[in-house]
Design an enzyme around this catalytic site. Structure first.
Site, PDB file in Angstrom:
ATOM      1  N   GLY A  14      45.068 -11.967   2.705  1.00  0.00           N
ATOM      2  CA  GLY A  14      45.361 -13.028   1.739  1.00  0.00           C
ATOM      3  C   GLY A  14      46.784 -13.512   1.936  1.00  0.00           C
ATOM      4  N   GLY A  19      50.864 -12.926  -1.250  1.00  0.00           N
ATOM      5  CA  GLY A  19      50.806 -12.499   0.143  1.00  0.00           C
ATOM      6  C   GLY A  19      51.975 -13.016   0.961  1.00  0.00           C
ATOM      7  N   GLY A  47      45.181 -11.349   7.267  1.00  0.00           N
ATOM      8  CA  GLY A  47      43.790 -11.794   7.192  1.00  0.00           C
ATOM      9  C   GLY A  47      43.651 -12.974   6.238  1.00  0.00           C
ATOM     10  CE  LYS A 207      46.876  -8.686 -15.624  1.00  0.00           C
ATOM     11  NZ  LYS A 207      47.497  -9.975 -16.014  1.00  0.00           N
TER      12      LYS A 207
END
Lengths: 441, 441
Positions: A14, A19, A47, A207
């Site tokens: 990502g 990223g 990737g 979360k």
């Protein structure tokens, strides 16, 4: 010394906000990271879904062959920042099977898992780190799993979604209604095109599941989390909140509760709640996050900071990478969450808290007594009641509004009371029911 | 499963407030701790100066043979809570030599060490944990060493001494002078019979040294920390602070600074400073502690909670014990601080901040201009200046007071300015010089 060591290979999956910042940190802080790890950190590949140029990383590092990348021999750590549950789960499991340690910020994936990722990591004897999955840059996972490992956590309550906190702060400050505060948040990039994950509380619920799992050493998934979003909150609610010296926050609450028969259970829930202005969470404004942990010995501990954004989240990811890399170099593994407790999930009906109920009633004698009787019948004790006239545009009194604040009661008793109130002839409608958190009974 | 594992043996040295709470946690939470560790935790002995009964632990566990206890074969972890630098250092080094992991809350010892304890632990391949040494129950050591391991910390600023924070809060709220606020603190048990370690800033300086060492991966000892205590703070200072919408807090500040020639240095300092009322540290009252970390990627992160007291401190110690025990069971070691950076210590003269200077002057024309000229000569830029008449009991104007708030300047330039002001005929005396922290220039 450090540079003589075999390098630690990293694959990043990502290349979005987070990223790209992680890649920037790996490159710009190379010397520091190598010194902290005891070996250089080398980016083996990134990737992405589609390989194209102009990404800011050498084109040779980009690949859309995720499977190939995560199973390369020279990759030691896989950093998953792709987003959705799939294909992230498959990529992570493949990486683990190939003996890679994994760092991820994927809260939806972690919260949908009943522990299969952790079990796979356990079997493969690799690290699975996810500090960035909850509250971005704010360290909460490590403090809970490590610093508080010798204590008994009773309760975790947090503001863990920046988008909804921004919207609620905006409604409070400007008096805006929900729709226009949401529109403002979208313009500023705080809300997604489809805001449901945030405003309906799904993100906060993920979360909450992660926090409950690690705080109570048990398995809690997002589906176990009781959830209400903020879409029904009105400017009127903020007026009432202010009258009670409160504000309204979307809270994620994880609590150890004991049933009437002594059974220990875990409650995990997300809903908008009144919070007293004096409570530490009340002053957490805008896109900030904060988590308050209450444990038996430590008392109340609070963590505060930026809960989202590419750069702050990348800080948490980079910390995990350094820790996983150190473990590689030293031939060990970090401590992992334990799930020994296997506590049952408490249904929302068994949860006790305080409530604020506002209702529109006929403006005639005896109404207050009738309303109070419905609360009393179900043993919901009233702490405060206020009746106000409601006037129309011409200044004519056309009805009344009653606001009730209760002491602590179970959700079941309160819900039954609200249903009964709605059936009362004298009550036109129950306008709003909000929980009141962060006070003593 | 857990109980089939070989137990992990613990020796506790010292049985005061913290030690007795740690023993209580080990005994009362035995099942939970065993599940988290993967093996039972067994208390092998408690080392005390004098063995006598009525301590609340079985008399057989008590011993005054510290050397014997820490070198026992069935002891894996030594928990040092004795207090002074000696004999704690000797006991810890003996324990490490015998292959024991060590948990300590001894900030004075850690801050006097130039890394010899860490090096001994490194050589012996054992853990040396000290989460409880800074800010009691608040996790700050692990967040700094682990969660922020991939980030570049710029600044750590904290309220890390509860006694002085209580005294300053008291002075602010009640208008009391230093001596009577100190007396109150003593009555309530917040201040020691000899309060010097707290009020002269020694305790905070030890914590600043520890924080600076781990935040900047370098060696900083308590002797490297510039230190001013709170004994000279007057009720007048609080009046002035309020006029500037500030409060006064004893801060421990660790900062990465760059010299004029580009040399990177570390500044570690402890002093009372004006803090704007809007700053997160301003609202930390009473005996609470808080630490704000500013790092490149994470932005500002804050940790808040109880910084002292037997029970909260025991929570941090117990967390360290569990982590060290898990490492024993799994045959590894935890990550340790790295000291690769070896940054020089910045002398206080090179530190830049803002200042508040109040002085008593002759009440005649030209004084303000003469004062301003001394600041200008040394390139200390004035942000704000206020002149007030000073009247005697009879209401007669007898002089004037000038209060100056500067922009950012080096301590060297400011000190030189103050000396020059004191030499001015028109200036009777410089009443107070305080730094102003937590604002932008």
């Amino acid at each position: 010394m450090a540079t003589e060591q075999k390098p630690v290979g990293v694959a990043v999956l990502g290349y979005g906000n987070v990223g790209s910042e992680v890649v920037r940190i790996i490159e710009n802080s190379a010397a520091d990271l190598a010194a902290r790890i005891g070996a250089p950190l080398v980016l083996r590949g990134v990737g992405v879904r589609r390989v194209n140029a102009n990404r800011g990383v050498p084109i040779g590092l980009l690949t859309d062959d995720i499977d190939g990348l995560v199973s390369r021999d020279d990759v030691d750590i896989v950093v998953e920042l792709m987003g959705p549950v799939e294909p992230a789960r498959k990529a992570i499991l493949t990486a683990i099977e190939h003996g890679k340690s994994v760092v991820t910020a994927n809260k939806a994936l972690l919260a949908s898992s009943t522990g299969d990722l952790a079990r796979a990591a356990e079997r493969a004897h690799v690290d699975l780190y996810f500090e960035a999955a909850v509250a971005g840059a704010i360290p909460v996972i490590r403090p809970l799993t490590q610093s508080l490992a010798g204590d008994t956590v009773q309760r975790v309550a947090g503001i863990v979604n920046g988008t909804t906190n921004y919207i609620l702060s905006e409604m409070e400050t400007t008096g805006a209604d929900y729709a226009s505060a949401l529109a403002d948040a979208s313009v500023l990039g705080y809300a997604e095109a489809d805001p449901s994950a945030d405003v309906d509380g799904y993100d906060a619920a993920s979360k909450a599941a992660i926090l409950a799992s690690i705080a109570f050493h048990t398995t809690v998934t997002a589906d176990d989390v009781y959830r209400e979003g903020i879409t029904a909150i009105t400017p009127d609610d903020f007026v009432s909140a202010r009258a009670l010296n409160c504000t309204i926050k979307l809270l994620a609450i994880c609590e150890r509760i004991t049933d009437a028969d002594g059974t220990e259970m875990v409650s995990a829930r997300v809903y908008p709640a009144l919070v007293p202005a004096t409570h530490p969470l009340a002053t957490v404004g805008g896109a900030f996050n904060a988590v308050v942990v209450e444990a038996e010995a430590s008392g109340r501990v609070m963590f505060y900071g930026q809960g989202a954004g590419g750069t702050p989240t990348a800080s948490a990811v980079a910390g995990d990478i350094v820790m996983a890399a150190r473990n590689r170099v030293q031939g060990g593994r970090g401590p992992r969450e334990s799930k020994y407790a296997q506590l049952p999930i408490a249904p929302i009906g068994k949860v006790s808290t305080r409530y604020y109920v506002s209702m529109d009633v006929a403006d005639k004698p005896g109404v207050l007594a009738a309303v109070a009787a419905e609360f009393a019948k179900r043993e919901v004790s009233i702490a405060e009641v206020r009746q106000e006239g409601v006037v129309d545009d011409g200044g004519q009194r056309v009805g009344a509004r009653i606001v009730v604040v209760t002491h602590r009661a179970t959700d079941a008793a309160l819900s039954e009371t609200v249903r009964a109130l709605e059936d009362l002839d004298a009550v036109a409608s129950v306008a709003s029911v909000l929980r009141l958190e962060g006070t003593n009974p």
